[in-house]
Design an enzyme around this catalytic site. Structure first.
Site, short mmCIF file in Angstrom:
data_model
loop_
_atom_site.label_atom_id
_atom_site.label_comp_id
_atom_site.label_asym_id
_atom_site.label_seq_id
_atom_site.Cartn_x
_atom_site.Cartn_y
_atom_site.Cartn_z
N HIS A 1 43.76 -49.38 26.81
CA HIS A 1 42.89 -48.22 26.65
C HIS A 1 41.55 -48.64 26.07
CE1 HIS A 1 42.53 -43.93 26.53
NE2 HIS A 1 42.25 -43.91 25.24
N SER B 1 38.53 -41.31 27.63
CA SER B 1 39.65 -40.78 26.89
C SER B 1 39.49 -39.28 26.60
CB SER B 1 39.83 -41.59 25.61
OG SER B 1 41.17 -41.55 25.24
C1 GCU Z 1 45.05 -40.20 21.84
C2 GCU Z 1 45.45 -39.05 22.71
C3 GCU Z 1 44.86 -39.14 24.12
C4 GCU Z 1 43.38 -39.43 24.05
C5 GCU Z 1 43.14 -40.62 23.17
C6 GCU Z 1 41.68 -40.96 22.93
O1 GCU Z 1 45.68 -41.36 22.27
O2 GCU Z 1 46.84 -38.98 22.75
O3 GCU Z 1 45.08 -37.94 24.83
O4 GCU Z 1 42.87 -39.59 25.33
O5 GCU Z 1 43.68 -40.38 21.88
O6 GCU Z 1 40.83 -40.08 22.95
O7 GCU Z 1 41.40 -42.15 22.68
#
Ligand code: GCU
Length: 415
Positions: free
Chosen positions: A395, A254
Site C-alpha cells: 500500500h 487510499s
Molecule cells: C486504512 C483503511 C483503508 C484506507 C487506508 C488509508 O487501512 O482501512 O480503507 O484506504 O487506511 O487511507 O491508508
C-alpha cells in the site's frame, strides 16, 4: 434404485441448493435497470438513470453535500515564479467559505510548470500530512491544522507542524515528473478540510458550517467532505488563467482515493480520475467479500461515510448497489485504477471486478471501456477509457504508479 434415477435425484438436490443459496441475495446491481424495473435504452434514459444512481450512492453511502457555497473567496497569498530552481511557479491560495457567520478555510498549494504552454492541464489531489509534506520547498506554508507525528511522518510535537515536517511525504508525490510532463500539481490537506480523527470528526473545518446536514441519516460524511473540497479547488482553478480547468484530473491515494472517485462521480468538471489503491469504499467491489469489509469501515472510521451506510454492516455480498455505480457516474470520463499485489485490504481483484462491471456503461456511452481479457500480470497496465494496473509491493504510491497516471493523462488530457 437405478443409477440414472440416483443421478437425477442428486441433480435436483444440487439445483435446489443453488436456488436456495440465492434466496435473499440481491440480484447483481444493474446500472441499466431503473429502480422501477424499466431498462435504459437511450442516452436520455441513461441521464435519468445516472441521476437515480447518484441519489442511491449519496443516500445510502457517502451522504449529502452542501453544493457550491454562495460565499466563497480565493486569497492568493503567495506567487513565486522562480520556485523549485526556476522549474515552476508556486501559488498558494486560501479558500475562504462563509456560511451563517461561520468561516472555514483551507489552502491550495499549486506548482505550475514554467516550460509548458499555458494554460496547462492539472492534477489535483488531497494529501495526508499537510502541503509542506509533499516537497521540501521551504516556501510552502506550514499547515496550522493538526498533523500526526509518527515514525513514518516525524512532523513535530503536539500535533503542530514544524520545519521537520517539510518533505516527509515527498516519496509519494512525483512533483518533478508531473511538472516535466507539463502538468500543474494542485494539492490540499485533508485535515484542514475535515478532521480524520475520530474524536474531532465533524468538529473542525467545513462541517461546522452545515450543522443541518449532520442531522440527517445521510449526513455529510468525511470522505464526501474531502471530495467536496476538491470541487472547491476546481472552483478556484476555473479562475486561474495559467490552468486549463477543462483538463483537470483528480487524484487520490487510499482514503483520499475514495474521495477522488467520489469527487469525479459528483462533479463532471473533473476530466479524468486517477485512483491509487482506493480499496473499500473506493474502487473495491464489496460483493466479492474480500479485503476490508463494511463492518470494519463503519467501525474503525465511523465518520467516513453517512450513518445510513451502517445498516449494510455484514451485508457486503448482498448489497443493492456496489462500487461500479461510482465508476458509472464517472463514465464516460477516463478513470484509472492503480492497485498493488500485497495490498490485500484493497483487494486488487475486487477493484478489477468493479472496472469490469462498469465497462458496459463506458461502452454504452461510446468509449472503448476496459480492454478485454483476464486480470493482468504485474506491471502490465491496461489502457482503455478505463485503465488498470497491479504492481508488486504494498500500500503506497510509487513512481511506477505516477508514470502510468501520467501516461494515461497524456492520452486523455494533452492536446
Ligand atoms: C486504512 C483503511 C483503508 C484506507 C487506508 C488509508 O487501512 O482501512 O480503507 O484506504 O487506511 O487511507 O491508508
Amino acid at each position: 434404485m437405478k443409477w440414472s434415477s440416483i443421478f437425477l435425484l442428486l441433480m435436483l438436490l444440487a439445483c435446489a441448493k443453488i436456488t436456495h443459496g440465492q434466496e435473499g441475495n440481491q440480484a447483481f446491481p444493474d446500472p441499466f435497470t431503473f429502480t422501477n424495473g424499466k431498462k435504459v435504452k437511450t442516452l436520455k434514459d441513461w441521464e435519468r438513470r445516472r441521476g437515480e444512481i447518484l441519489d442511491i450512492m449519496t443516500r445510502e453511502m457517502y451522504g449529502m453535500a452542501p453544493g457550491r457555497p454562495k460565499n466563497i473567496r480565493f486569497e492568493v497569498f503567495d506567487q513565486n515564479k522562480n520556485a523549485l530552481a526556476g522549474k515552476a511557479t508556486r501559488k498558494q491560495v486560501t479558500i475562504h467559505i462563509t456560511e451563517k457567520g461561520k468561516e472555514a478555510q483551507f489552502d491550495l498549494l499549486i506548482y505550475i510548470p514554467n516550460h509548458a504552454k499555458h494554460p496547462v492541464p492539472a492534477i489535483i489531489g488531497l494529501n495526508f500530512i499537510g502541503n509542506q509534506a509533499i516537497h521540501a520547498d521551504p516556501g510552502i506554508k506550514l499547515t496550522t491544522a493538526w498533523v500526526e507525528n509518527s515514525k513514518m511522518f516525524p512532523c513535530g510535537a503536539d500535533g503542530k507542524a514544524t520545519e521537520a515536517c517539510r518533505g516527509v511525504n515527498a516519496s509519494q508525490w512525483a512533483v518533478d515528473s508531473i511538472l516535466a510532463r507539463g502538468y500543474a500539481l494542485v494539492t490540499l490537506y485533508r485535515e484542514e478540510v475535515a478532521s480524520d480523527r475520530k474524536a474531532q470528526a465533524f468538529q473542525t473545518g467545513v462541517h461546522p458550517l452545515y450543522p443541518e446536514l449532520q442531522q440527517r441519516e445521510d449526513n455529510f460524511g468525511t470522505v464526501a467532505a474531502w471530495a467536496w473540497a476538491l470541487s472547491r479547488g476546481m472552483d478556484y482553478l476555473e479562475t486561474d488563467k495559467d490552468i486549463d480547468a477543462k483538463r483537470v484530473a483528480v487524484f487520490g491515494f487510499s482514503r483520499l482515493g475514495k474521495s477522488a472517485l467520489w469527487a469525479g462521480a459528483t462533479d463532471r468538471r473533473f476530466a479524468a480520475v486517477l485512483s491509487n489503491e482506493s480499496g473499500a469504499g473506493g474502487a473495491k467491489q464489496f460483493r466479492r467479500g474480500m479485503g476490508e469489509d463494511i463492518n470494519r469501515l463503519c467501525t474503525v472510521f465511523p465518520h467516513w461515510f453517512a450513518g445510513s451506510f451502517g445498516k449494510y454492516k455484514g451485508r457486503d455480498t448482498d448489497l443493492p448497489f456496489d462500487q461500479h455505480f461510482v465508476l458509472a457516474l464517472i463514465a464516460p470520463r477516463p478513470v484509472y485504477l492503480a492497485t498493488a499485489e500485497d495490498d490485500k485490504n484493497s483487494d486488487p481483484q475486487g477493484e478489477f471486478a468493479t472496472a469490469q462491471a462498469a465497462d458496459t456503461v463506458y461502452r454504452f456511452l461510446g468509449t472503448n471501456g476496459l480492454p478485454e481479457g483476464p486480470f493482468p500480470a504485474l506491471n502490465q497496465p491496461l489502457t482503455g477509457q478505463i485503465g488498470f494496473h497491479i504492481r508488486p509491493g504494498g500500500h503506497d504510491v510509487k513512481m511506477f504508479d505516477w508514470i502510468q497516471f501520467l501516461n494515461f493523462s497524456d492520452l486523455h488530457l494533452q492536446k
